[in-house]
Scaffold this motif. Structure first.
Motif, short mmCIF file in Angstrom:
data_model
loop_
_atom_site.label_atom_id
_atom_site.label_comp_id
_atom_site.label_asym_id
_atom_site.label_seq_id
_atom_site.Cartn_x
_atom_site.Cartn_y
_atom_site.Cartn_z
N SER A 141 -0.48 -75.85 103.28
CA SER A 141 -1.75 -74.28 102.16
C SER A 141 -1.06 -73.62 101.97
N PHE A 142 -0.16 -72.96 103.17
CA PHE A 142 0.51 -71.16 102.47
C PHE A 142 2.40 -71.63 102.39
N LEU A 143 2.25 -72.28 103.30
CA LEU A 143 4.52 -72.69 103.92
C LEU A 143 4.58 -74.08 103.49
N LEU A 144 5.92 -74.68 102.85
CA LEU A 144 6.96 -75.06 103.22
C LEU A 144 7.69 -75.24 104.27
N LEU B 152 9.64 -71.52 91.83
CA LEU B 152 9.03 -72.36 92.64
C LEU B 152 8.98 -71.77 94.01
N LEU B 153 10.25 -71.30 94.05
CA LEU B 153 10.79 -70.67 95.37
C LEU B 153 10.35 -68.85 95.11
N ARG B 154 9.89 -68.46 93.81
CA ARG B 154 9.31 -67.21 93.92
C ARG B 154 7.44 -67.05 93.87
N ASN B 155 7.48 -68.73 93.72
CA ASN B 155 5.56 -68.89 94.04
C ASN B 155 5.65 -68.89 95.65
N ALA B 156 6.75 -70.04 96.41
CA ALA B 156 6.79 -69.84 97.90
C ALA B 156 6.87 -68.35 99.11
N VAL B 157 7.85 -67.58 98.15
CA VAL B 157 6.94 -66.58 99.04
C VAL B 157 5.94 -65.74 98.75
N ILE B 158 5.47 -65.77 97.95
CA ILE B 158 3.61 -64.64 97.55
C ILE B 158 3.09 -65.50 98.60
N SER B 159 3.18 -67.55 98.69
CA SER B 159 2.34 -67.66 99.13
C SER B 159 2.29 -68.32 100.52
N ALA B 160 3.70 -67.23 101.08
CA ALA B 160 3.95 -67.23 102.43
C ALA B 160 2.93 -66.24 102.96
N GLU B 161 2.82 -65.10 102.05
CA GLU B 161 1.80 -64.13 102.98
C GLU B 161 0.14 -64.09 103.14
N GLY B 162 -0.34 -65.61 102.60
CA GLY B 162 -1.10 -66.25 103.43
C GLY B 162 -2.53 -66.22 102.67
N LEU B 163 -2.05 -65.08 101.82
CA LEU B 163 -3.51 -64.96 100.74
C LEU B 163 -3.25 -66.11 98.95
N LEU B 164 -2.64 -66.26 98.84
CA LEU B 164 -2.64 -67.44 97.65
C LEU B 164 -2.39 -68.89 97.90
N PRO B 165 -2.26 -69.30 97.90
CA PRO B 165 -2.26 -70.64 98.50
C PRO B 165 -1.08 -71.12 97.15
#
Length: 514
Positions: free
Chosen positions: A40-43, A71-84
């Protein structure tokens, strides 16, 4: 073979025997919970490297680079585990190859379902599963259950897993065609595949992993291989058949189809070369009187992971927890600033000054409304009511956000497929609504015709960047109507510097028209 990491176990190794072992239900619970949290949070590193490749390609269009960088910036934010990574956190799918020498004292389906419900409840994920109370009436289950769980008994003493979270947009692109032997000619099949690939369009958030499956001993076998092929399950197949009926990949045909997609005008959502990252063509045996062909995609939220439980322990595919290392210097894009809070007549006059394909930066209020709200509004119109002022005074964004984390104005927020709202546009525009629409993907020709007649516009948002939008663009959100619809309620949101592309203008021009 993907990299695997070992998860904490509950005495599994101590219970191992030479002819199998008894599975501790806690190990299954641990694996499923961690797997769905991670996807849900990581690629995967491969997915991130493919996006990085677009930024490094001198032939990539500005549209390609805009999507890839977002999409890359989105992946950085998502990897924090707060926003899928995506607002549609998907249907949970679990495939288990269960070694017949492994026993379990509890129902594994119940354990898997429990783990999925816990992950969706404890994280900022979205409940998307609907259950019918009768043929025509539905309600949200409020747990993201039921999940799709498939258990296949195989020889051995190992459990092998494929975990996937499939969003509705990409799932809707799965198609089955019943063709004939006449199509099995090189030129005919290639032309057919190119046309079917073009028909996929952009609404499922490209760049895609595109899969064709040719053949199958039943329709359900063909579609099952499509689903697994989109997750890379068959990437290690040989590139030729041996006459035994074993599946194989046609890598020459894959290359030809991929090259053809480079010339589509779709690109990575807004024109360019990167409609697809790659193409898979998988050949199966078939009945002599039947030729099923399946097609499907995995979208930019490429959410899947492999897992394993054996006598050594519990294992899960290692996803990328530090995606920032794939960010090279980000490109800059010139955008036209647009104030959404001006009267609708003035907003439309401003949009009318710009060509379709113009990059805009939106600030102000808009309304979130998707399938259920549109159905209710139409029902009210048919009953003689008028559209509510909030629907006429603001642009409408087709979106249903994920749950909101503490301290943020919104959960992950991205556009849903606009085509599902096409049937409402003319009626709403006749009554003063939907004059500025935001969503993702192409629209029917009737939408462009209606916009030309009533002075409307359709703007495209970047599909697949929902965490980025929630963190950087949404300032506040309030419920306007139908809170019982959950994520599908009508909301008013205030945004700042939200990027959008002008797709359809008030003259009927459409960026996506061939």
């Amino acid at each position: 073979m993907c990299d695997m990491r070992q998860l904490p176990g509950e005495g599994l190794c101590a219970a191992a025997e030479s002819r199998g072992f008894g599975l501790d239900p806690r190990d299954l619970l641990t694996l499923v919970r961690q797997a769905f949290h991670d996807i849900s949070f990581l690629l995967t590193p491969n997915q991130l490297a493919l996006l990085q490749k677009i930024l490094q390609d001198t032939q990539a269009s500005d549209g390609d680079r805009l999507v890839a960088s977002s999409l890359l910036r989105n992946a950085v934010i998502s990897a924090e585990g707060l926003l899928p990574m995506c607002q549609d956190t998907g249907t949970a799918q679990v495939l288990i190859h269960w070694g017949q020498c492994v026993t379990c004292d509890e129902d594994p389906r119940a354990i898997v379902s429990q783990a999925i419900a816990e992950v969706w409840r404890e994280n900022n994920l979205r409940y998307s599963q609907m259950t019918a109370t009768d043929t025509f009436h539905e309600c949200n289950t409020g747990s993201n259950l039921p999940a799709q769980i498939e258990i296949e008994l195989v020889p051995g003493d190992t459990l092998e897993f494929l975990f996937a979270a499939k969003g509705g947009g990409s799932a809707n692109k799965t198609k089955l065609y019943q063709e004939t032997r006449a199509l099995l000619e090189p030129d005919a099949l290639l032309a057919w595949m190119i046309e079917r690939a073009y028909e996929v369009g952009t609404s499922a958030c490209p760049p895609y992993h595109l899969v064709f499956v040719v053949g199958g001993q039943s329709a359900d076998q063909t579609l099952r291989v499509v689903r697994l092929g989109a997750c890379g399950f068959y990437d290690d197949l040989p590139d030729h058949g041996d006459g035994s009926g074993a599946p194989f990949r046609d890598t020459d045909l894959e290359s030809q189809v991929l090259e053809a997609t480079r010339s589509f005008h779709w690109g990575a959502q807004f024109g360019g070369r990167y409609f697809c990252h790659d193409v898979r063509v998988i050949r199966l045996p078939r009945h002599s009187a039947s030729l099923p062909i399946g097609i499907g995609v995995s979208c930019s939220a490429d959410r899947h992971a492999h897992g394993c439980i054996d006598h050594r322990g519990v294992w899960l595919q290692q996803l990328e927890s530090a995606p920032a290392r794939y960010l090279d210097q980000l490109p800059e894009f010139a955008a036209v600033s647009v104030d959404l809070d001006q009267p609708m007549t003035e907003l439309r006059a401003e949009l009318s000054k710009h060509r379709h394909g113009t990059l805009l930066q939106l600030s102000g209020c808009l309304v979130l409304a998707r399938d259920l709200v549109h159905a209710e509004l139409l029902r009210n119109l048919q009953a003689g009511e008028t559209l509510p002022p909030w629907f006429c005074e603001h642009p409408v964004l087709y979106a249903g956000p994920a749950r909101t984390p503490d301290g943020l104005a919104s959960g992950s927020l991205g556009p849903t497929t606009s085509r599902r709202m096409d049937g409402y546009v003319r009626r709403f525009q006749q009554n003063g609504g939907s004059l500025v629409m935001l969503g993702k993907g192409e629209r029917a020709q009737e939408v462009a015709q209606s916009c030309a007649e009533y002075g409307g516009f359709y703007l495209g948002l970047i599909g697949g960047a929902a965490a980025l939008v929630a963190q950087e663009n949404v300032l506040e959100r309030e419920c306007l109507a139908w809170p019982e619809f959950g994520m599908e309620a009508a909301w008013r949101v205030r945004v700042q510097r939200l990027p959008a592309i002008l797709i359809v203008d008030d003259k009927g021009n459409d960026l996506y028209c061939r």
